[in-house]
Design a protein around this motif. Structure first.
Motif, PDB file in Angstrom:
ATOM      1  N   GLY A 171      53.111  37.212  56.616  1.00 34.07           N
ATOM      2  CA  GLY A 171      54.280  36.664  55.939  1.00 34.07           C
ATOM      3  C   GLY A 171      55.577  36.860  56.681  1.00 34.07           C
ATOM      4  N   LEU A 172      55.540  37.508  57.851  1.00 31.07           N
ATOM      5  CA  LEU A 172      56.771  37.680  58.620  1.00 31.07           C
ATOM      6  C   LEU A 172      57.434  36.326  58.808  1.00 31.07           C
ATOM      7  CD1 LEU A 172      58.532  39.707  60.263  1.00 31.07           C
ATOM      8  CD2 LEU A 172      57.218  39.015  62.270  1.00 31.07           C
ATOM      9  N   GLY A 173      58.727  36.280  58.524  1.00 28.04           N
ATOM     10  CA  GLY A 173      59.431  35.003  58.548  1.00 28.04           C
ATOM     11  C   GLY A 173      59.412  34.338  59.901  1.00 28.04           C
ATOM     12  N   THR A 174      59.568  33.032  59.900  1.00 24.39           N
ATOM     13  CA  THR A 174      59.668  32.337  61.184  1.00 24.39           C
ATOM     14  C   THR A 174      60.875  32.846  61.957  1.00 24.39           C
ATOM     15  OG1 THR A 174      60.883  30.560  60.066  1.00 24.39           O
ATOM     16  CG2 THR A 174      58.507  30.255  60.367  1.00 24.39           C
ATOM     17  N   ILE A 175      61.936  33.225  61.236  1.00 19.94           N
ATOM     18  CA  ILE A 175      63.088  33.896  61.833  1.00 19.94           C
ATOM     19  C   ILE A 175      63.343  35.167  61.042  1.00 19.94           C
ATOM     20  CG2 ILE A 175      64.198  31.914  62.912  1.00 19.94           C
ATOM     21  CD1 ILE A 175      65.871  31.547  60.396  1.00 19.94           C
ATOM     22  N   TYR A 176      63.773  36.219  61.737  1.00 18.81           N
ATOM     23  CA  TYR A 176      63.889  37.514  61.066  1.00 18.81           C
ATOM     24  C   TYR A 176      64.748  38.454  61.907  1.00 18.81           C
ATOM     25  CZ  TYR A 176      60.257  38.812  64.456  1.00 18.81           C
ATOM     26  OH  TYR A 176      59.553  39.041  65.613  1.00 18.81           O
ATOM     27  N   ASN A 177      65.033  39.636  61.358  1.00 19.64           N
ATOM     28  CA  ASN A 177      65.751  40.684  62.093  1.00 19.64           C
ATOM     29  C   ASN A 177      64.851  41.844  62.481  1.00 19.64           C
ATOM     30  OD1 ASN A 177      68.140  39.805  59.808  1.00 19.64           O
ATOM     31  ND2 ASN A 177      68.649  39.720  61.983  1.00 19.64           N
TER      32      ASN A 177
ATOM     33  N   LYS B 195      65.793  37.072  65.739  1.00 19.78           N
ATOM     34  CA  LYS B 195      64.428  37.073  66.271  1.00 19.78           C
ATOM     35  C   LYS B 195      63.632  35.957  65.597  1.00 19.78           C
ATOM     36  CE  LYS B 195      64.564  42.098  66.952  1.00 19.78           C
ATOM     37  NZ  LYS B 195      65.904  42.251  66.361  1.00 19.78           N
ATOM     38  N   ALA B 196      62.541  35.548  66.248  1.00 20.26           N
ATOM     39  CA  ALA B 196      61.711  34.473  65.709  1.00 20.26           C
ATOM     40  C   ALA B 196      60.277  34.634  66.188  1.00 20.26           C
ATOM     41  CB  ALA B 196      62.256  33.113  66.144  1.00 20.26           C
ATOM     42  N   ILE B 197      59.350  34.069  65.424  1.00 23.02           N
ATOM     43  CA  ILE B 197      57.955  34.087  65.833  1.00 23.02           C
ATOM     44  C   ILE B 197      57.758  33.095  66.978  1.00 23.02           C
ATOM     45  CG2 ILE B 197      57.207  34.771  63.540  1.00 23.02           C
ATOM     46  CD1 ILE B 197      56.245  31.905  63.092  1.00 23.02           C
ATOM     47  N   PHE B 198      56.584  33.127  67.587  1.00 19.98           N
ATOM     48  CA  PHE B 198      56.293  32.283  68.755  1.00 19.98           C
ATOM     49  C   PHE B 198      56.487  30.809  68.409  1.00 19.98           C
ATOM     50  CE2 PHE B 198      53.313  29.800  71.363  1.00 19.98           C
ATOM     51  CZ  PHE B 198      53.770  30.149  72.628  1.00 19.98           C
TER      52      PHE B 198
ATOM     53  N   GLN C  24      66.456  24.689  57.009  1.00 25.21           N
ATOM     54  CA  GLN C  24      66.718  24.730  58.443  1.00 25.21           C
ATOM     55  C   GLN C  24      65.485  24.262  59.212  1.00 25.21           C
ATOM     56  OE1 GLN C  24      69.409  28.816  58.005  1.00 25.21           O
ATOM     57  NE2 GLN C  24      68.203  28.521  59.851  1.00 25.21           N
ATOM     58  N   PRO C  25      65.629  23.914  60.481  1.00 21.77           N
ATOM     59  CA  PRO C  25      64.465  23.467  61.264  1.00 21.77           C
ATOM     60  C   PRO C  25      63.370  24.524  61.370  1.00 21.77           C
ATOM     61  CG  PRO C  25      66.514  22.948  62.407  1.00 21.77           C
ATOM     62  CD  PRO C  25      66.878  23.805  61.243  1.00 21.77           C
ATOM     63  N   GLN C  26      63.717  25.812  61.199  1.00 20.94           N
ATOM     64  CA  GLN C  26      62.729  26.880  61.332  1.00 20.94           C
ATOM     65  C   GLN C  26      61.832  27.035  60.098  1.00 20.94           C
ATOM     66  OE1 GLN C  26      66.035  27.229  61.707  1.00 20.94           O
ATOM     67  NE2 GLN C  26      66.568  28.435  63.526  1.00 20.94           N
ATOM     68  N   PHE C  27      62.131  26.346  59.018  1.00 23.02           N
ATOM     69  CA  PHE C  27      61.341  26.478  57.780  1.00 23.02           C
ATOM     70  C   PHE C  27      59.902  26.027  58.025  1.00 23.02           C
ATOM     71  CE2 PHE C  27      60.103  24.589  53.561  1.00 23.02           C
ATOM     72  CZ  PHE C  27      59.903  25.812  52.926  1.00 23.02           C
ATOM     73  N   ASP C  28      58.933  26.853  57.565  1.00 21.08           N
ATOM     74  CA  ASP C  28      57.529  26.568  57.870  1.00 21.08           C
ATOM     75  C   ASP C  28      56.861  25.616  56.879  1.00 21.08           C
ATOM     76  OD1 ASP C  28      57.156  28.153  55.630  1.00 21.08           O
ATOM     77  OD2 ASP C  28      56.227  29.816  56.706  1.00 21.08           O
ATOM     78  N   GLY C  29      57.473  25.387  55.733  1.00 19.12           N
ATOM     79  CA  GLY C  29      56.916  24.444  54.777  1.00 19.12           C
ATOM     80  C   GLY C  29      55.663  24.908  54.071  1.00 19.12           C
TER      81      GLY C  29
END
Length: 484
Positions: A112-118, A172-175, A314-319
């Protein structure tokens, strides 16, 4: 411990007598005696608790019964000593998940780690449940973050999220996903000169965003925040709201230059405005919302309080339709863990230098904001934190700290220059627990003295008092702070 006047309550002495049969008269006399004794006992037990005098307390017991005598690296990580049974086990479960490292979905565990995170763990920011520190130049942030917004207010009176960035900058962001931006800092130093000619260098940060993934919106506001320590928060939550409101003095009626007020914030569960207590600007009303916000914003993990991804829109939203990503049972255990972290005891309380420093702390009116003591309210569902005399050295109110510390970013009823008074208990163990002595909301202060000297606004008189102290008295004041 019980008040002294209760120690001499009724005493029942049982005398050995020769065995004999009891007549009806004897029975009536015994019944009458028991009835009278029971009536007296009820009267004694129904007496209102009488307040202790301050000098009757052991000054070391900062957290009342929830104080631990630990001075090592784990000083902030101890459970309430009175926990037992399933409550102790629940605390331990929360501890495990506070330290858990999350990964991107799909995964068998901790997904569940966000697509973008700290950060990918609570522990990575609150190392040893303690205090974070700022970056020095342009390295990745590990125990700090940045709030973001644009001018205006959201429908609940809070900060208005910045288009494309939301309410918090995720660096930070996932791959395969773009992080929102990086951050770098330059430090500017200026001298502060005491009346006796001694001086200290004060540093000010100048923050710059690096490689934002999209253009910054007009009026973009950025506010740095280092991770605060988390011990003792369950006790602070038990201070009655009415007691905090009674401390408000917005018009400075007593003329001491201090005019604190509570933040009024939105409770995401009750959907009502209430008193804020937690966070650098007291923007969270309770620990459930504070923890929920950290899961959602810091790690991009949805939960029962905030079930929408922080990257939504935002564009980073995984849907994905996998909310909430942290089960209620795990979420509740982490909240309970934070609520039941004990407070380390004060040290060296009988040292003459520390005693002198305490006198100077009060003479400077530092205690006008860093209020010494509270008694927590009664809560049958949280007996360990009920009725405790605690010494947190905070009033949980907002105070104007002047332009030097202002982030120019309003948060509900907190202006850009207003900050919540942080509790001081345990502050003397920061070096031991976290390996540094960085203080204030952005970690600019590299010592307790630097932290004092950055105070402005309502604390200006206190700083002037310290400016005029001799070196020996300044050292005594620091010795007192280090004893907390």
């Amino acid at each position: 411990q019980y008040p002294q006047d209760h120690a001499g309550g009724p005493v029942v002495t049982v005398l050995a007598t020769e065995h004999r049969s009891m007549s009806s008269v004897d029975r009536r006399n015994l019944f009458g005696a028991l009835l009278v004794f029971g009536f007296v006992a009820v009267l004694v037990s129904c007496r209102k608790a009488e307040p202790w005098e301050e000098e009757a307390f052991d000054e070391r017991l900062s957290g009342g019964a929830q104080t631990v005598f630990t001075e090592g690296v784990g000083a902030f990580s101890q459970a309430f000593p009175t926990l037992s049974g399933w409550r102790e086990e629940f605390h331990e479960l929360g501890d495990q998940h506070f330290e858990a490292t999350f990964v991107a979905a799909p995964a068998p565990l901790f997904q569940g780690l966000g697509t973008i995170y700290n950060s990918n763990s609570c522990f990575n920011c609150h190392i040893n449940d303690g205090r974070g520190k700022p970056i020095q130049q342009s390295e990745p942030m590990t125990s700090m973050l940045f709030r973001t917004s644009v001018p205006g207010s959201d429908p609940h009176g809070g900060p208005l999220a910045a288009p494309g960035f939301g309410g918090q900058l995720q660096d930070k962001a996932i791959f395969g996903v773009a992080a929102e931006a990086g951050v770098q800092v330059m430090w500017e130093e200026t001298p502060f000169v005491f009346a006796d000619g001694d001086s200290v260098q004060l540093r000010r940060p100048v923050w710059t965003l690096v490689s934002p993934y999209t253009g910054l919106p007009a009026g973009f506001m950025l506010s740095p925040r280092v991770a605060p320590p988390v011990h003792g928060l369950g006790l602070l939550e038990q201070i009655a709201g009415s007691e905090l409101l009674a401390l408000e003095d917005e018009s400075d009626r007593d003329g001491d230059g201090i005019s604190g007020h509570a933040n009024r914030v939105f409770d995401a569960v009750t959907r009502q405005q209430t008193i804020g207590r937690f966070g650098w600007k007291a923007e969270a009303p309770n620990l459930e919302q504070q923890v929920a916000g950290a899961y959602n914003e810091d790690m991009g993990i949805t939960n029962k309080v905030f079930p929408v991804e922080s990257s939504y829109g935002q564009p980073q939203f995984d849907g994905r339709s996998d909310e909430p990503e942290v089960p209620d049972s795990i979420f509740n255990s982490v909240v309970f863990y934070v609520k039941t972290l004990a407070v380390p005891a004060r040290r060296n309380v009988t040292d003459p230098v520390v005693r002198r420093g305490k006198v100077l702390f009060n003479a400077a009116n530092c205690s006008g904001c860093h209020r010494t003591s509270f008694t927590t309210r009664t809560d049958m569902y949280f007996p360990e934190a009920s009725g405790q005399k605690i010494h947190p050295y905070t009033d949980l109110l907002l105070h104007d700290m002047g332009p030097g510390l202002s982030d120019d970013r309003p948060t509900y009823s907190a202006s850009g220059s207003e900050w919540r008074t942080p509790p001081l208990w345990g502050i003397g163990l920061t070096q031991v627990v976290n390996g540094h002595n960085n203080f204030l909301h952005d970690g600019r202060a590299r010592s307790l003295m630097e932290a004092i000297l950055w105070h402005g606004g309502e604390a200006s008189r206190s700083v002037d008092f310290v400016r005029n102290l001799g070196k020996e008295d300044r050292e005594a004041l620091l010795a007192f702070l280090k004893s907390l």
